[in-house]
Design a protein around this motif. Sequence first.
Motif, PDB file in Angstrom:
ATOM      1  N   THR A 120      -6.803   0.191  12.374  1.00 43.57           N
ATOM      2  CA  THR A 120      -6.001   0.874  13.400  1.00 43.57           C
ATOM      3  C   THR A 120      -4.632   1.346  12.900  1.00 43.57           C
ATOM      4  OG1 THR A 120      -5.121  -1.272  14.130  1.00 43.57           O
ATOM      5  CG2 THR A 120      -7.082  -0.451  15.253  1.00 43.57           C
ATOM      6  N   SER A 121      -4.417   1.361  11.588  1.00 43.00           N
ATOM      7  CA  SER A 121      -3.097   1.717  11.078  1.00 43.00           C
ATOM      8  C   SER A 121      -3.218   2.303   9.675  1.00 43.00           C
ATOM      9  CB  SER A 121      -2.195   0.473  11.041  1.00 43.00           C
ATOM     10  OG  SER A 121      -2.586  -0.404   9.994  1.00 43.00           O
ATOM     11  N   SER A 122      -2.060   2.532   9.058  1.00 49.11           N
ATOM     12  CA  SER A 122      -2.013   3.064   7.696  1.00 49.11           C
ATOM     13  C   SER A 122      -2.059   1.955   6.644  1.00 49.11           C
ATOM     14  CB  SER A 122      -0.739   3.887   7.508  1.00 49.11           C
ATOM     15  OG  SER A 122       0.415   3.057   7.684  1.00 49.11           O
ATOM     16  N   PHE A 123      -2.353   0.731   7.060  1.00 49.38           N
ATOM     17  CA  PHE A 123      -2.367  -0.407   6.143  1.00 49.38           C
ATOM     18  C   PHE A 123      -3.284  -0.164   4.953  1.00 49.38           C
ATOM     19  CE2 PHE A 123      -4.558  -4.215   4.650  1.00 49.38           C
ATOM     20  CZ  PHE A 123      -3.497  -5.035   4.299  1.00 49.38           C
ATOM     21  N   ILE A 124      -2.771  -0.474   3.765  1.00 47.58           N
ATOM     22  CA  ILE A 124      -3.583  -0.502   2.552  1.00 47.58           C
ATOM     23  C   ILE A 124      -3.337  -1.842   1.879  1.00 47.58           C
ATOM     24  CG2 ILE A 124      -3.988   0.516   0.280  1.00 47.58           C
ATOM     25  CD1 ILE A 124      -3.213   3.194   1.417  1.00 47.58           C
ATOM     26  N   SER A 125      -4.398  -2.550   1.595  1.00 42.49           N
ATOM     27  CA  SER A 125      -4.284  -3.869   0.983  1.00 42.49           C
ATOM     28  C   SER A 125      -4.024  -3.747  -0.513  1.00 42.49           C
ATOM     29  CB  SER A 125      -5.574  -4.664   1.194  1.00 42.49           C
ATOM     30  OG  SER A 125      -5.525  -5.894   0.487  1.00 42.49           O
ATOM     31  N   PRO A 126      -3.159  -4.605  -1.062  1.00 40.98           N
ATOM     32  CA  PRO A 126      -2.981  -4.629  -2.519  1.00 40.98           C
ATOM     33  C   PRO A 126      -4.123  -5.327  -3.244  1.00 40.98           C
ATOM     34  CG  PRO A 126      -1.589  -6.286  -1.490  1.00 40.98           C
ATOM     35  CD  PRO A 126      -2.240  -5.522  -0.373  1.00 40.98           C
TER      36      PRO A 126
ATOM     37  N   TYR B  67     -11.206   0.322   6.451  1.00 46.80           N
ATOM     38  CA  TYR B  67     -10.258   1.427   6.560  1.00 46.80           C
ATOM     39  C   TYR B  67     -10.818   2.474   7.527  1.00 46.80           C
ATOM     40  CZ  TYR B  67      -7.758  -0.498   2.512  1.00 46.80           C
ATOM     41  OH  TYR B  67      -7.051  -1.312   1.667  1.00 46.80           O
ATOM     42  N   PRO B  68      -9.953   3.171   8.271  1.00 52.76           N
ATOM     43  CA  PRO B  68     -10.416   4.021   9.371  1.00 52.76           C
ATOM     44  C   PRO B  68     -11.038   5.345   8.948  1.00 52.76           C
ATOM     45  CG  PRO B  68      -8.037   4.148   9.178  1.00 52.76           C
ATOM     46  CD  PRO B  68      -8.480   3.081   8.226  1.00 52.76           C
TER      47      PRO B  68
ATOM     48  N   THR C  97      -8.520   7.480   3.838  1.00 52.95           N
ATOM     49  CA  THR C  97      -7.786   6.251   3.519  1.00 52.95           C
ATOM     50  C   THR C  97      -8.434   5.526   2.348  1.00 52.95           C
ATOM     51  OG1 THR C  97      -7.185   6.028   5.853  1.00 52.95           O
ATOM     52  CG2 THR C  97      -6.876   4.086   4.459  1.00 52.95           C
ATOM     53  N   ARG C  98      -9.767   5.517   2.307  1.00 61.43           N
ATOM     54  CA  ARG C  98     -10.455   4.879   1.181  1.00 61.43           C
ATOM     55  C   ARG C  98     -10.135   5.596  -0.130  1.00 61.43           C
ATOM     56  NH1 ARG C  98     -13.818   3.292   5.404  1.00 61.43           N
ATOM     57  NH2 ARG C  98     -14.697   5.373   5.768  1.00 61.43           N
ATOM     58  N   GLN C  99     -10.055   6.920  -0.096  1.00 57.86           N
ATOM     59  CA  GLN C  99      -9.694   7.671  -1.300  1.00 57.86           C
ATOM     60  C   GLN C  99      -8.272   7.330  -1.744  1.00 57.86           C
ATOM     61  OE1 GLN C  99     -11.068  11.624   0.541  1.00 57.86           O
ATOM     62  NE2 GLN C  99     -11.302  12.013  -1.644  1.00 57.86           N
ATOM     63  N   ILE C 100      -7.368   7.257  -0.788  1.00 61.29           N
ATOM     64  CA  ILE C 100      -5.975   6.926  -1.108  1.00 61.29           C
ATOM     65  C   ILE C 100      -5.890   5.526  -1.705  1.00 61.29           C
ATOM     66  CG2 ILE C 100      -3.724   6.435  -0.067  1.00 61.29           C
ATOM     67  CD1 ILE C 100      -4.337   8.750   1.910  1.00 61.29           C
ATOM     68  N   ALA C 101      -6.577   4.581  -1.094  1.00 60.64           N
ATOM     69  CA  ALA C 101      -6.571   3.214  -1.615  1.00 60.64           C
ATOM     70  C   ALA C 101      -7.136   3.171  -3.026  1.00 60.64           C
ATOM     71  CB  ALA C 101      -7.366   2.295  -0.692  1.00 60.64           C
ATOM     72  N   ASP C 102      -8.185   3.946  -3.267  1.00 60.74           N
ATOM     73  CA  ASP C 102      -8.812   3.942  -4.585  1.00 60.74           C
ATOM     74  C   ASP C 102      -7.870   4.486  -5.653  1.00 60.74           C
ATOM     75  OD1 ASP C 102     -11.287   3.392  -6.091  1.00 60.74           O
ATOM     76  OD2 ASP C 102     -11.231   5.551  -6.508  1.00 60.74           O
ATOM     77  N   VAL C 103      -7.023   5.462  -5.285  1.00 58.92           N
ATOM     78  CA  VAL C 103      -6.021   5.953  -6.227  1.00 58.92           C
ATOM     79  C   VAL C 103      -5.151   4.786  -6.703  1.00 58.92           C
ATOM     80  CG1 VAL C 103      -3.926   7.361  -6.459  1.00 58.92           C
ATOM     81  CG2 VAL C 103      -5.962   8.314  -5.366  1.00 58.92           C
ATOM     82  N   ALA C 104      -4.746   3.940  -5.768  1.00 58.57           N
ATOM     83  CA  ALA C 104      -3.913   2.785  -6.126  1.00 58.57           C
ATOM     84  C   ALA C 104      -4.715   1.758  -6.921  1.00 58.57           C
ATOM     85  CB  ALA C 104      -3.335   2.148  -4.876  1.00 58.57           C
TER      86      ALA C 104
END
Length: 442
Positions: free
Chosen positions: A364-370, A379-380, A384-391
């Motif tokens: 429900t938010s922009s949260f990305i887990s480290p 992830y919603p 968001t999954r693509q962004i997290a994968d970049v990290a």
Amino acid sequence: MRLTSTRRRAALGVSALALALTTTGCLGSDEGGGGSGGGGGEDDGVVDILATTDPLVFDGLKKKIEEEADAAGIEVNVERVDNINQLILTRIQANDPPDIAVIPQPGVIKQIVDRGKAVELTDDIVPADAIADMTPGTLEAGQIDGTQYGLMISMNVKSLVFYNKQAWDEAGYEAPETLDDLAALTEQIKSDGGTPWCFGIESGTATGWPVTDWFEDLIMRYGGAETYNQWVANEVKFDSDVVRQAADFLETNVLADDSVPGGRDSIASVAFGDAEDTMWEDEPGCWLFKQGNFVVSADFMPQDVVDNVDERIGVFGFPPAEAGGENPVMGGGDLATLLEDNESSRAVMEILADVELGTEAAPTSSFISPHTEFDTSLYPSDLTRQIADVAYQADPFLFDGSDLMPGEVGAGSFWKEMTAWISDQQDLDTTLTNIDESWPAS
């Protein structure tokens, strides 16, 4: 830089404080005790936590913390405050610190350590197996001189380039794999009759900060993590080859004629959150928007775009200098810091270190887990999954440099002088010299 928006234009003032990230070190053993901070603070059965986390992220984290603490028989008081960076130092001075503070600035953690109020996160407080899957570089963000005092519990990603997915696919463009590819893509868009870059740096009293992100991303790629950290610590000057190389890329590709709507002279007057407005048209007024993941919000993008992110928004990670080379990612995050050392607060720190901490916040938010082993299905969106994968693919994740420099530089001369340079009010030599001369003596 952590930002909130008053409908696209207001940037929250940031405390940019001196700290060179260490690139070595790990969680300390328990041989040194609990560090200089809590030293066995009184356990009254209630663990107070203060944070300045984004409201939606905060709500989800609070719910999970309360659930886990209740299951462990611990009472928690989780409170969101407006400016943890200033408030926490005031509370420490008044000898009234919370048990745990969630800090967005590593430099503030250093100030807490310097005051002898932070507890070293030894492996009997945060078990090594709980943080074994942390994104490379995120542990170092919470280290002071190689000792762990902060633990990242949520992160944001800034090394991103967004685009209009439908127009992009129709044009047949592909995500660049190197900086040379990015330069070639810029020229290809021009050849096709388009304007490549959406770029504005106006942000009220914080005008100029978006260009610092460009420099940081380019410097960490051209120089690598070690040089980047040396630059943040003033061991490598602004008037140096690596900074000039970054400036040349920016000037050649983004500040050149026909690269930005309105041209170079318009950049300083365009609000950073308005820069991509025309990107969503059937024929985009600009094609590429370099910004952090926080912009995927109706505060910055049209509501119909945000409501259909997977159909409307494309993203790729800012590419490395060379294919297969070091691929650092810039960002920030919220770091849990232990101030009162007792059985209950230690138990809550272990909750904060758990990979499942974000299971309520993520949907429900922009949260990305480290944590790289976090369940990304929560992830919603695919975006968001693509962004997290970049990290998660970072080698390593590096904290925003201007947030680590002394305030006079990172939130002062860096912003001001780069704004003057981009506006063609002064040359690069003057700009770099002025920033170097603004660095405090100690």
